[in-house]
Design an enzyme around this catalytic site. Structure first.
Site, PDB file in Angstrom:
ATOM      1  N   GLU A 150       0.843  -1.206   0.000  1.00 14.08           N
ATOM      2  CA  GLU A 150       0.000   0.000   0.000  1.00 14.08           C
ATOM      3  C   GLU A 150       0.875   1.253   0.000  1.00 14.08           C
ATOM      4  O   GLU A 150       1.919   1.299   0.673  1.00 14.08           O
ATOM      5  CB  GLU A 150      -0.874  -0.050   1.253  1.00 14.08           C
ATOM      6  CG  GLU A 150      -1.809   1.123   1.479  1.00 14.08           C
ATOM      7  CD  GLU A 150      -2.576   0.981   2.799  1.00 14.08           C
ATOM      8  OE1 GLU A 150      -3.501   1.778   3.001  1.00 14.08           O
ATOM      9  OE2 GLU A 150      -2.245   0.079   3.614  1.00 14.08           O
ATOM     10  N   LYS A 163      -9.553   2.552  -1.701  1.00 13.75           N
ATOM     11  CA  LYS A 163      -9.787   1.916  -0.402  1.00 13.75           C
ATOM     12  C   LYS A 163     -11.097   2.394   0.226  1.00 13.75           C
ATOM     13  O   LYS A 163     -11.302   3.587   0.437  1.00 13.75           O
ATOM     14  CB  LYS A 163      -8.609   2.213   0.526  1.00 13.75           C
ATOM     15  CG  LYS A 163      -8.618   1.458   1.843  1.00 13.75           C
ATOM     16  CD  LYS A 163      -7.327   1.746   2.614  1.00 13.75           C
ATOM     17  CE  LYS A 163      -7.235   0.950   3.890  1.00 13.75           C
ATOM     18  NZ  LYS A 163      -5.961   1.211   4.607  1.00 13.75           N
ATOM     19  N   CYS A 169      -5.410  -3.485   2.794  1.00 12.67           N
ATOM     20  CA  CYS A 169      -5.091  -3.454   4.221  1.00 12.67           C
ATOM     21  C   CYS A 169      -6.294  -3.707   5.133  1.00 12.67           C
ATOM     22  O   CYS A 169      -6.759  -4.830   5.270  1.00 12.67           O
ATOM     23  CB  CYS A 169      -4.398  -2.124   4.528  1.00 12.67           C
ATOM     24  SG  CYS A 169      -3.423  -2.151   6.058  1.00 12.67           S
TER      25      CYS A 169
END
Length: 292
Positions: A48, A118, A151
């Protein structure tokens, strides 16, 4: 090796925030992608925000680091993917107008295939980034159907399930898993994020290529433990250590994902779902169920 078999690589590295580090971060990703390709990988997954580092102090600093999808990072990865015949997934700090996104891009030998922003933001990310606005896309590629997550998304079981129901043959997970209050690791040296990745892979019958970063940055420490799972959820190769840059790789048969949910003559994961009680996409309206 069958026609549906690929070599996937998860790159574990240590990018650092700061404009003085940005070119070095990009150059290091190119070195590591090339090293993975030299080992035979044709799908390479990076962590990321790997082009900028993670720990922005202010939104202004994040803006200074951010790039559009046409920026130098995606261009450089695209050139390398074309030259080496690769598919590359990596996290960038994306700017779109006045909005900032924590974004994962998917690049193939023919260029940018797609991107994911995200949806689940962790801690101070909420002070910097806008929540994702693209849903949970799954992309058709020459090597199979690829889903992306970032994540903190792995803590939400809906994410991997929605990607799997939409027909993902593999999920690429780009991460900055951070140290949290102990215990961080079990006796096997694995962190909770690794087990969540294994669980998501197991319950969906889909391999996951999870690349995490290492090192310290402005008081934050990162967990490492990158891993690649098979359709059964177990690691398909070694789980990376908590410290140190490394590349792990594994052979994956992506077409096996399409039959993996059939456990025995009486149990088929998708047919066993009680879609009379909940709809097939859990209320999600951004995609379609993909036939298996």
């Amino acid at each position: 090796m069958s026609t549906s078999t690929i070599i996937a690589a998860a790159v574990q590295c240590d990018p650092q925030v700061g404009l003085e580090n940005k070119d070095k971060n990009l150059a290091r990703t190119l070195e590591l992608i090339g090293a993975a390709a030299d080992r035979g990988a044709n799908l390479v997954v990076l962590p990321e925000l790997v082009n900028t580092g993670y720990s922005f102090t202010t939104r202004e600093e994040a803006y200074a680091h951010a790039e559009e999808l046409t920026g130098p990072t995606v261009q450089a990865w695209t050139e390398l993917a074309r030259d080496r015949g690769l598919h590359v997934v990596g996290g960038i700090t994306e700017v779109d107008g006045v909005r900032l996104f924590d974004t994962a891009v998917l690049i193939g030998p023919d260029g940018l295939i797609g991107h994911y922003r995200k949806n689940h933001l962790w801690n101070r990310e909420k002070l910097v980034f806008a929540p994702g606005d693209l849903g949970f896309p799954v992309f058709d590629t020459h090597i199979g159907r690829i889903g992306l997550l970032i994540c903190w998304d792995i803590w939400f079981p809906e994410v991997a399930r929605l990607l799997a129901v939409q027909g993902a043959d593999v999920i690429c997970s780009v991460n900055n898993w951070v140290w949290t209050p102990p215990p961080l690791f079990d006796d096997a040296g694995r962190c909770m994020a690794a087990y969540l990745t294994m669980t998501a892979s197991h319950v969906n019958g889909v391999p996951i290529v999870a690349a995490n970063r290492v090192g310290e940055e402005r008081g934050a420490k990162f967990l490492g433990c990158s891993l690649i799972t098979g359709t059964n959820g177990w690691p398909a190769s070694e789980v990376a250590a908590a410290e140190g840059e490394t590349i792990i790789s594994a052979e994956l048969d992506l077409m096996a994902s399409r039959s993996a949910p059939i456990w025995n003559e009486l149990n088929d994961l998708w047919r066993d779902r009680r879609t009379d009680l909940y709809d097939s996409l859990l209320g999600y309206r951004g995609g379609q169920v993909h036939p298996r």
